[in-house]
Design a protein around this motif. Structure first.
Motif, PDB file in Angstrom:
ATOM      1  N   ALA A   1      43.150 -11.976-121.776  1.00 26.22           N
ATOM      2  CA  ALA A   1      43.370 -11.733-120.350  1.00 26.22           C
ATOM      3  C   ALA A   1      42.396 -12.537-119.489  1.00 26.22           C
ATOM      4  CB  ALA A   1      43.209 -10.250-120.047  1.00 26.22           C
ATOM      5  N   VAL A   2      42.918 -13.001-118.356  1.00 29.61           N
ATOM      6  CA  VAL A   2      42.106 -13.730-117.375  1.00 29.61           C
ATOM      7  C   VAL A   2      42.528 -13.276-115.974  1.00 29.61           C
ATOM      8  CG1 VAL A   2      41.804 -15.777-118.813  1.00 29.61           C
ATOM      9  CG2 VAL A   2      43.715 -15.670-117.239  1.00 29.61           C
ATOM     10  N   ILE A   3      41.641 -13.433-115.017  1.00 31.86           N
ATOM     11  CA  ILE A   3      41.987 -13.253-113.608  1.00 31.86           C
ATOM     12  C   ILE A   3      42.198 -14.656-113.043  1.00 31.86           C
ATOM     13  CG2 ILE A   3      41.211 -12.462-111.344  1.00 31.86           C
ATOM     14  CD1 ILE A   3      39.545 -10.343-112.795  1.00 31.86           C
ATOM     15  N   ALA A   4      43.449 -15.012-112.805  1.00 30.29           N
ATOM     16  CA  ALA A   4      43.814 -16.363-112.383  1.00 30.29           C
ATOM     17  C   ALA A   4      43.798 -16.450-110.859  1.00 30.29           C
ATOM     18  CB  ALA A   4      45.175 -16.733-112.945  1.00 30.29           C
ATOM     19  N   TYR A   5      42.612 -16.441-110.279  1.00 29.05           N
ATOM     20  CA  TYR A   5      42.511 -16.432-108.817  1.00 29.05           C
ATOM     21  C   TYR A   5      42.950 -17.752-108.194  1.00 29.05           C
ATOM     22  CZ  TYR A   5      38.003 -18.822-109.363  1.00 29.05           C
ATOM     23  OH  TYR A   5      37.019 -19.707-109.688  1.00 29.05           O
TER      24      TYR A   5
ATOM     25  N   ILE B   1      48.572 -30.394-101.124  1.00 31.60           N
ATOM     26  CA  ILE B   1      47.483 -29.678-100.462  1.00 31.60           C
ATOM     27  C   ILE B   1      46.389 -29.250-101.435  1.00 31.60           C
ATOM     28  CG2 ILE B   1      46.918 -27.611 -99.136  1.00 31.60           C
ATOM     29  CD1 ILE B   1      49.676 -27.844 -97.823  1.00 31.60           C
ATOM     30  N   MET B   2      46.782 -28.673-102.579  1.00 30.96           N
ATOM     31  CA  MET B   2      45.785 -28.101-103.481  1.00 30.96           C
ATOM     32  C   MET B   2      44.929 -29.136-104.227  1.00 30.96           C
ATOM     33  SD  MET B   2      45.972 -25.100-102.625  1.00 30.96           S
ATOM     34  CE  MET B   2      44.942 -24.176-103.711  1.00 30.96           C
ATOM     35  N   PRO B   3      45.439 -30.331-104.585  1.00 33.96           N
ATOM     36  CA  PRO B   3      44.546 -31.287-105.272  1.00 33.96           C
ATOM     37  C   PRO B   3      43.296 -31.667-104.470  1.00 33.96           C
ATOM     38  CG  PRO B   3      46.805 -31.884-105.696  1.00 33.96           C
ATOM     39  CD  PRO B   3      46.829 -30.770-104.675  1.00 33.96           C
ATOM     40  N   PRO B   4      43.399 -31.967-103.151  1.00 39.70           N
ATOM     41  CA  PRO B   4      42.160 -32.249-102.416  1.00 39.70           C
ATOM     42  C   PRO B   4      41.224 -31.031-102.357  1.00 39.70           C
ATOM     43  CG  PRO B   4      44.051 -33.026-101.156  1.00 39.70           C
ATOM     44  CD  PRO B   4      44.579 -32.260-102.314  1.00 39.70           C
TER      45      PRO B   4
ATOM     46  N   THR C   1      47.025 -20.391-104.707  1.00 44.38           N
ATOM     47  CA  THR C   1      48.091 -21.377-104.549  1.00 44.38           C
ATOM     48  C   THR C   1      49.384 -20.694-104.108  1.00 44.38           C
ATOM     49  OG1 THR C   1      47.110 -22.772-106.264  1.00 44.38           O
ATOM     50  CG2 THR C   1      49.410 -23.173-105.731  1.00 44.38           C
ATOM     51  N   ILE C   2      49.728 -19.597-104.750  1.00 40.51           N
ATOM     52  CA  ILE C   2      50.951 -18.874-104.398  1.00 40.51           C
ATOM     53  C   ILE C   2      50.816 -18.252-103.007  1.00 40.51           C
ATOM     54  CG2 ILE C   2      52.370 -16.882-105.020  1.00 40.51           C
ATOM     55  CD1 ILE C   2      51.818 -17.648-107.958  1.00 40.51           C
ATOM     56  N   LEU C   3      49.638 -17.762-102.672  1.00 35.05           N
ATOM     57  CA  LEU C   3      49.404 -17.202-101.340  1.00 35.05           C
ATOM     58  C   LEU C   3      49.581 -18.273-100.260  1.00 35.05           C
ATOM     59  CD1 LEU C   3      48.512 -14.700 -99.703  1.00 35.05           C
ATOM     60  CD2 LEU C   3      46.166 -15.505 -99.972  1.00 35.05           C
ATOM     61  N   LEU C   4      49.072 -19.457-100.512  1.00 30.78           N
ATOM     62  CA  LEU C   4      49.232 -20.552 -99.559  1.00 30.78           C
ATOM     63  C   LEU C   4      50.704 -20.936 -99.427  1.00 30.78           C
ATOM     64  CD1 LEU C   4      47.766 -22.428 -97.651  1.00 30.78           C
ATOM     65  CD2 LEU C   4      47.456 -24.026 -99.538  1.00 30.78           C
ATOM     66  N   ASN C   5      51.434 -20.942-100.556  1.00 33.98           N
ATOM     67  CA  ASN C   5      52.886 -21.177-100.501  1.00 33.98           C
ATOM     68  C   ASN C   5      53.542 -20.184 -99.559  1.00 33.98           C
ATOM     69  OD1 ASN C   5      53.040 -23.278-102.296  1.00 33.98           O
ATOM     70  ND2 ASN C   5      53.753 -22.040-104.004  1.00 33.98           N
TER      71      ASN C   5
ATOM     72  N   VAL D   1      58.323 -26.416-100.461  1.00 29.37           N
ATOM     73  CA  VAL D   1      57.025 -25.890-100.049  1.00 29.37           C
ATOM     74  C   VAL D   1      56.109 -25.750-101.260  1.00 29.37           C
ATOM     75  CG1 VAL D   1      55.852 -23.869 -99.087  1.00 29.37           C
ATOM     76  CG2 VAL D   1      57.886 -24.762 -97.980  1.00 29.37           C
ATOM     77  N   ASP D   2      56.643 -25.298-102.378  1.00 28.92           N
ATOM     78  CA  ASP D   2      55.844 -25.170-103.599  1.00 28.92           C
ATOM     79  C   ASP D   2      55.286 -26.525-104.016  1.00 28.92           C
ATOM     80  OD1 ASP D   2      54.766 -23.749-105.830  1.00 28.92           O
ATOM     81  OD2 ASP D   2      56.366 -24.617-107.065  1.00 28.92           O
TER      82      ASP D   2
END
Length: 141
Positions: free
Chosen positions: A78-82, A41-44, A87-91, A33-34
């Motif tokens: 530090a960054v906010i990696a949204y 899914i994520m590239p498009p 991506t992890i949420l979609l997984n 799934v990952d």
């Protein structure tokens, strides 16, 4: 030797073995799934949102440049990696949906597999009842 025997009995129980198989298959399925999400899914989606790898979308908190890769930006502060979060949420959503479908299918198969309970035969009458019936029948004659 008693502890080893107890451990052997515990490890050989069907539930423990089934759990181990489930964990191994679940880990492998999680990788599938990952890969589906990250590589298919994520590239498009990323292309529609500007052509970048979606996992590299972030909000810099220490003045980093926006054109850096996420790993490089994290090294600078530090960054906010949204993008990575989405991506992890979609997984998770895909994995949860597939597991839900699997549980639903197993429940459906168990319902179809369970035989319809035959009506229980009534218990035979007690000896007193049998005697009273015989007396009644003999009085009728």
């Amino acid at each position: 030797m008693g502890t080893m025997q107890e451990f052997k009995e515990f490890a050989m129980k069907g539930n423990v073995t089934d759990l181990a198989v489930g964990v191994i298959i679940g880990a492998a399925f999680g990788k599938i799934v990952d890969s589906l999400v990250t590589d298919v899914i994520m590239p498009p989606i990323g292309m529609l949102l500007g052509g970048l790898d979606f996992a590299n979308y972030y909000i810099p908190l220490n003045g980093q440049a926006h054109n850096l890769a996420l790993a490089e930006a994290k090294k600078l502060g530090a960054v906010i990696a949204y993008g990575n979060f989405f991506t992890i949420l979609l997984n998770f959503i895909i994995l949860a949906f597939v597991i839900f479908q699997m549980v639903r299918l197993v429940a459906k198969l168990r319902r179809a597999e369970a035989p319809a309970a035959a009506p229980a035969e009534p218990a035979p009458p007690s000896e007193d009842i049998v005697l009273l019936r015989e007396i009644r029948d003999s009085l009728r004659k």
